[in-house]
Scaffold this motif. Structure first.
Motif, PDB file in Angstrom:
ATOM      1  N   GLN A 225      12.873  11.262 -23.177  1.00  0.00           N
ATOM      2  CA  GLN A 225      11.671  12.095 -23.098  1.00  0.00           C
ATOM      3  C   GLN A 225      11.958  13.530 -23.540  1.00  0.00           C
ATOM      4  OE1 GLN A 225       8.712  10.997 -22.647  1.00  0.00           O
ATOM      5  NE2 GLN A 225       9.142   8.938 -21.914  1.00  0.00           N
ATOM      6  N   PHE A 226      13.142  14.032 -23.206  1.00  0.00           N
ATOM      7  CA  PHE A 226      13.513  15.393 -23.628  1.00  0.00           C
ATOM      8  C   PHE A 226      13.663  15.465 -25.144  1.00  0.00           C
ATOM      9  CE2 PHE A 226      16.869  18.456 -24.763  1.00  0.00           C
ATOM     10  CZ  PHE A 226      16.277  19.626 -24.316  1.00  0.00           C
ATOM     11  N   THR A 227      14.263  14.434 -25.732  1.00  0.00           N
ATOM     12  CA  THR A 227      14.430  14.400 -27.185  1.00  0.00           C
ATOM     13  C   THR A 227      13.076  14.371 -27.891  1.00  0.00           C
ATOM     14  OG1 THR A 227      16.505  13.172 -26.888  1.00  0.00           O
ATOM     15  CG2 THR A 227      15.528  13.176 -29.088  1.00  0.00           C
ATOM     16  N   LEU A 228      12.168  13.551 -27.383  1.00  0.00           N
ATOM     17  CA  LEU A 228      10.827  13.495 -27.971  1.00  0.00           C
ATOM     18  C   LEU A 228      10.063  14.804 -27.758  1.00  0.00           C
ATOM     19  CD1 LEU A 228       9.698   9.876 -26.980  1.00  0.00           C
ATOM     20  CD2 LEU A 228      10.505  10.683 -29.202  1.00  0.00           C
ATOM     21  N   PHE A 229      10.319  15.463 -26.623  1.00  0.00           N
ATOM     22  CA  PHE A 229       9.660  16.740 -26.325  1.00  0.00           C
ATOM     23  C   PHE A 229      10.042  17.815 -27.343  1.00  0.00           C
ATOM     24  CE2 PHE A 229      10.291  20.904 -24.279  1.00  0.00           C
ATOM     25  CZ  PHE A 229       8.964  21.228 -24.005  1.00  0.00           C
ATOM     26  N   MET A 230      11.284  17.778 -27.819  1.00  0.00           N
ATOM     27  CA  MET A 230      11.743  18.781 -28.776  1.00  0.00           C
ATOM     28  C   MET A 230      11.121  18.581 -30.161  1.00  0.00           C
ATOM     29  SD  MET A 230      13.598  20.550 -26.834  1.00  0.00           S
ATOM     30  CE  MET A 230      14.387  21.669 -27.985  1.00  0.00           C
ATOM     31  N   LEU A 231      10.660  17.360 -30.437  1.00  0.00           N
ATOM     32  CA  LEU A 231      10.131  17.052 -31.770  1.00  0.00           C
ATOM     33  C   LEU A 231       8.888  17.880 -32.118  1.00  0.00           C
ATOM     34  CD1 LEU A 231      10.736  15.237 -34.210  1.00  0.00           C
ATOM     35  CD2 LEU A 231       9.286  13.486 -33.172  1.00  0.00           C
ATOM     36  N   PRO A 232       7.810  17.841 -31.323  1.00  0.00           N
ATOM     37  CA  PRO A 232       6.642  18.676 -31.654  1.00  0.00           C
ATOM     38  C   PRO A 232       6.889  20.162 -31.416  1.00  0.00           C
ATOM     39  CG  PRO A 232       6.288  17.540 -29.578  1.00  0.00           C
ATOM     40  CD  PRO A 232       7.550  16.981 -30.142  1.00  0.00           C
ATOM     41  N   LEU A 233       7.877  20.497 -30.587  1.00  0.00           N
ATOM     42  CA  LEU A 233       8.171  21.897 -30.328  1.00  0.00           C
ATOM     43  C   LEU A 233       8.784  22.567 -31.557  1.00  0.00           C
ATOM     44  CD1 LEU A 233       7.849  23.735 -27.821  1.00  0.00           C
ATOM     45  CD2 LEU A 233      10.269  23.358 -27.349  1.00  0.00           C
ATOM     46  N   PHE A 234       9.626  21.821 -32.285  1.00  0.00           N
ATOM     47  CA  PHE A 234      10.261  22.369 -33.479  1.00  0.00           C
ATOM     48  C   PHE A 234       9.465  22.082 -34.751  1.00  0.00           C
ATOM     49  CE2 PHE A 234      13.979  22.439 -30.683  1.00  0.00           C
ATOM     50  CZ  PHE A 234      14.526  23.669 -31.009  1.00  0.00           C
ATOM     51  N   LEU A 235       8.529  21.140 -34.670  1.00  0.00           N
ATOM     52  CA  LEU A 235       7.666  20.828 -35.819  1.00  0.00           C
ATOM     53  C   LEU A 235       6.204  20.956 -35.406  1.00  0.00           C
ATOM     54  CD1 LEU A 235       9.558  17.649 -37.118  1.00  0.00           C
ATOM     55  CD2 LEU A 235       9.710  19.973 -38.054  1.00  0.00           C
TER      56      LEU A 235
ATOM     57  N   THR B 159       3.619  22.255 -36.787  1.00  0.00           N
ATOM     58  CA  THR B 159       2.574  22.103 -37.802  1.00  0.00           C
ATOM     59  C   THR B 159       2.475  20.674 -38.345  1.00  0.00           C
ATOM     60  OG1 THR B 159       4.124  22.770 -39.545  1.00  0.00           O
ATOM     61  CG2 THR B 159       2.806  24.512 -38.500  1.00  0.00           C
ATOM     62  N   SER B 160       3.383  19.788 -37.931  1.00  0.00           N
ATOM     63  CA  SER B 160       3.368  18.409 -38.423  1.00  0.00           C
ATOM     64  C   SER B 160       2.237  17.622 -37.774  1.00  0.00           C
ATOM     65  CB  SER B 160       4.701  17.722 -38.140  1.00  0.00           C
ATOM     66  OG  SER B 160       5.765  18.398 -38.784  1.00  0.00           O
ATOM     67  N   SER B 161       1.654  16.728 -38.538  1.00  0.00           N
ATOM     68  CA  SER B 161       0.579  15.889 -38.015  1.00  0.00           C
ATOM     69  C   SER B 161       1.145  14.803 -37.112  1.00  0.00           C
ATOM     70  CB  SER B 161      -0.206  15.246 -39.155  1.00  0.00           C
ATOM     71  OG  SER B 161       0.624  14.357 -39.890  1.00  0.00           O
ATOM     72  N   PHE B 162       0.276  14.220 -36.310  1.00  0.00           N
ATOM     73  CA  PHE B 162       0.700  13.169 -35.384  1.00  0.00           C
ATOM     74  C   PHE B 162       1.211  11.951 -36.150  1.00  0.00           C
ATOM     75  CE2 PHE B 162      -0.031   9.563 -32.556  1.00  0.00           C
ATOM     76  CZ  PHE B 162       0.591  10.015 -31.399  1.00  0.00           C
ATOM     77  N   ILE B 163       0.578  11.630 -37.275  1.00  0.00           N
ATOM     78  CA  ILE B 163       1.001  10.488 -38.094  1.00  0.00           C
ATOM     79  C   ILE B 163       2.408  10.703 -38.636  1.00  0.00           C
ATOM     80  CG2 ILE B 163       0.461   9.118 -40.130  1.00  0.00           C
ATOM     81  CD1 ILE B 163      -1.504   8.781 -37.832  1.00  0.00           C
ATOM     82  N   THR B 164       2.732  11.949 -38.956  1.00  0.00           N
ATOM     83  CA  THR B 164       4.083  12.262 -39.443  1.00  0.00           C
ATOM     84  C   THR B 164       5.111  12.165 -38.326  1.00  0.00           C
ATOM     85  OG1 THR B 164       3.131  13.779 -41.090  1.00  0.00           O
ATOM     86  CG2 THR B 164       5.489  14.002 -40.626  1.00  0.00           C
ATOM     87  N   LEU B 165       4.717  12.602 -37.131  1.00  0.00           N
ATOM     88  CA  LEU B 165       5.643  12.614 -36.002  1.00  0.00           C
ATOM     89  C   LEU B 165       5.944  11.213 -35.472  1.00  0.00           C
ATOM     90  CD1 LEU B 165       4.301  15.666 -33.935  1.00  0.00           C
ATOM     91  CD2 LEU B 165       6.344  15.580 -35.377  1.00  0.00           C
ATOM     92  N   LEU B 166       5.004  10.278 -35.624  1.00  0.00           N
ATOM     93  CA  LEU B 166       5.178   8.938 -35.041  1.00  0.00           C
ATOM     94  C   LEU B 166       6.403   8.204 -35.584  1.00  0.00           C
ATOM     95  CD1 LEU B 166       4.132   6.813 -33.118  1.00  0.00           C
ATOM     96  CD2 LEU B 166       2.615   5.978 -34.927  1.00  0.00           C
ATOM     97  N   PRO B 167       6.606   8.079 -36.910  1.00  0.00           N
ATOM     98  CA  PRO B 167       7.826   7.403 -37.381  1.00  0.00           C
ATOM     99  C   PRO B 167       9.099   8.163 -37.034  1.00  0.00           C
ATOM    100  CG  PRO B 167       6.601   8.353 -39.231  1.00  0.00           C
ATOM    101  CD  PRO B 167       5.715   8.442 -38.041  1.00  0.00           C
TER     102      PRO B 167
END
Length: 319
Positions: free
Chosen positions: A19-29, A31-39
């Protein structure tokens, strides 16, 4: 007791790390769309799970897959209570809470249920149910066919043969209607609990889809606020990361659910589909042009009674 606590603790650490690893994903990106973040989230989950298994092997720790499932559910529930429910209606809040409670009760029920253990007088493979929380998440689905001769049953009505008990090497027991051993639920899936297993899968899909809907409302609302504020950025990232995790779960669970619905419609088990060449009742010899049998084998399901009868048998199976 100490090993049980250790395995549960290892599962809790795994959940928090993912969960912490996934939490860092939108925090550092941001401006990325949800579709981009999913893969990217799916790739991160695979990498983190792989690294976690390697680390646990190095330190000699064994995680509990059922505990991992429970802590994942509980984490999503805590995030919903402390954060997401701010933007959801009271009705949706109550409905989601009921869904989570039902999931936890269903998880306990299937972990402690008898899948249809076959009891016999042989000194080999005494029927025993292990503690579900001792199941290790590194189990593979290498299913072993039944070879015990006394468990084979005679032909039933209308010339159809009755399934024999299949052997599960994880539970060290024969299970009637054996489908597979589910490490996530820490138990075999057999004739007595297969329908419960499908219901639980449906419950997971519905509850996680409900969370995705609620979290998306939260993320959309807070995206319009001042993104410089730390509290807003953290809250939005947590909502998006848990939404990514839940949606990833929904995708593979829907595929898994569709497979089990297919199996119910055609009255075949996962173990039988994978290992059909090892079960003689599925064999049909291929004849040559001269009418002589060849060495090749063709698959034929002797248990298929038509979709309606198959579904009725599946829904009313009691072992």
């Amino acid at each position: 007791m100490q090993s049980l606590i250790t395995s549960c603790l290892a599962s809790l650490i795994s959940v928090l790390f993912i969960q912490f690893t996934l939490f860092m994903l939108p925090l550092f990106l941001p401006t990325s769309s949800f579709i981009t973040l999913l893969p990217l989230a799916a790739l991160l989950i695979v990498i983190v799970v792989g690294l976690g298994r390697c680390c646990k092997r190095l330190v000699g720790a064994k995680a509990s897959a059922p505990a991992f499932v429970f802590f994942s559910i509980f984490f999503i529930w805590v995030v919903h209570i402390s954060l997401i429910r701010r933007v959801t209606s009271s009705v949706m809040d109550i409905v989601f809470t009921i869904e989570i409670v039902m999931l936890i009760l269903g998880l306990y029920r299937i972990m402690s249920s008898d899948p249809g253990f076959v009891r016999h007088d042989s000194s080999h493979h005494e029927t025993a149910i292990k503690n579900p929380l001792s199941e290790v998440e590194t189990h593979t689905e290498e299913l072993e066919p039944s070879t015990y001769p006394t468990l084979q049953e005679s032909h039933a009505e209308e010339g159809l043969i009755v399934r024999s008990g299949r052997y599960c090497r994880y539970c060290d027991a024969y299970v009637k209607g054996f489908d597979h051993h589910c490490p996530a639920f820490g138990n075999c899936i057999g004739q007595k609990n297969h329908f419960l297993f499908v219901l639980l899968l449906i419950g997971f899909v519905i509850s996680e889809a409900s969370y995705v809907a609620c979290a998306s409302q939260f993320a959309a609302r807070f995206k319009t606020l001042d993104e410089v504020k730390t509290e807003t950025a953290v809250s939005s990232s947590l909502a998006i990361s848990t939404m990514l995790f839940s949606l990833f779960q929904v995708i593979w669970q829907v595929v898994f659910l569709m497979w089990h619905v297919y199996c119910a419609c055609f009255n075949i088990k996962t173990d039988e589909w994978i290992n059909w060449k090892k079960y003689p009742e599925f064999h049909v010899k291929i004849l040559s042009d001269a009418g002589q049998p060849q060495t090749g084998l063709q698959f034929k399901n002797p248990y298929d009674k038509g979709i309606l009868r198959n579904l009725k048998e599946f829904l009313t199976a009691k072992g």
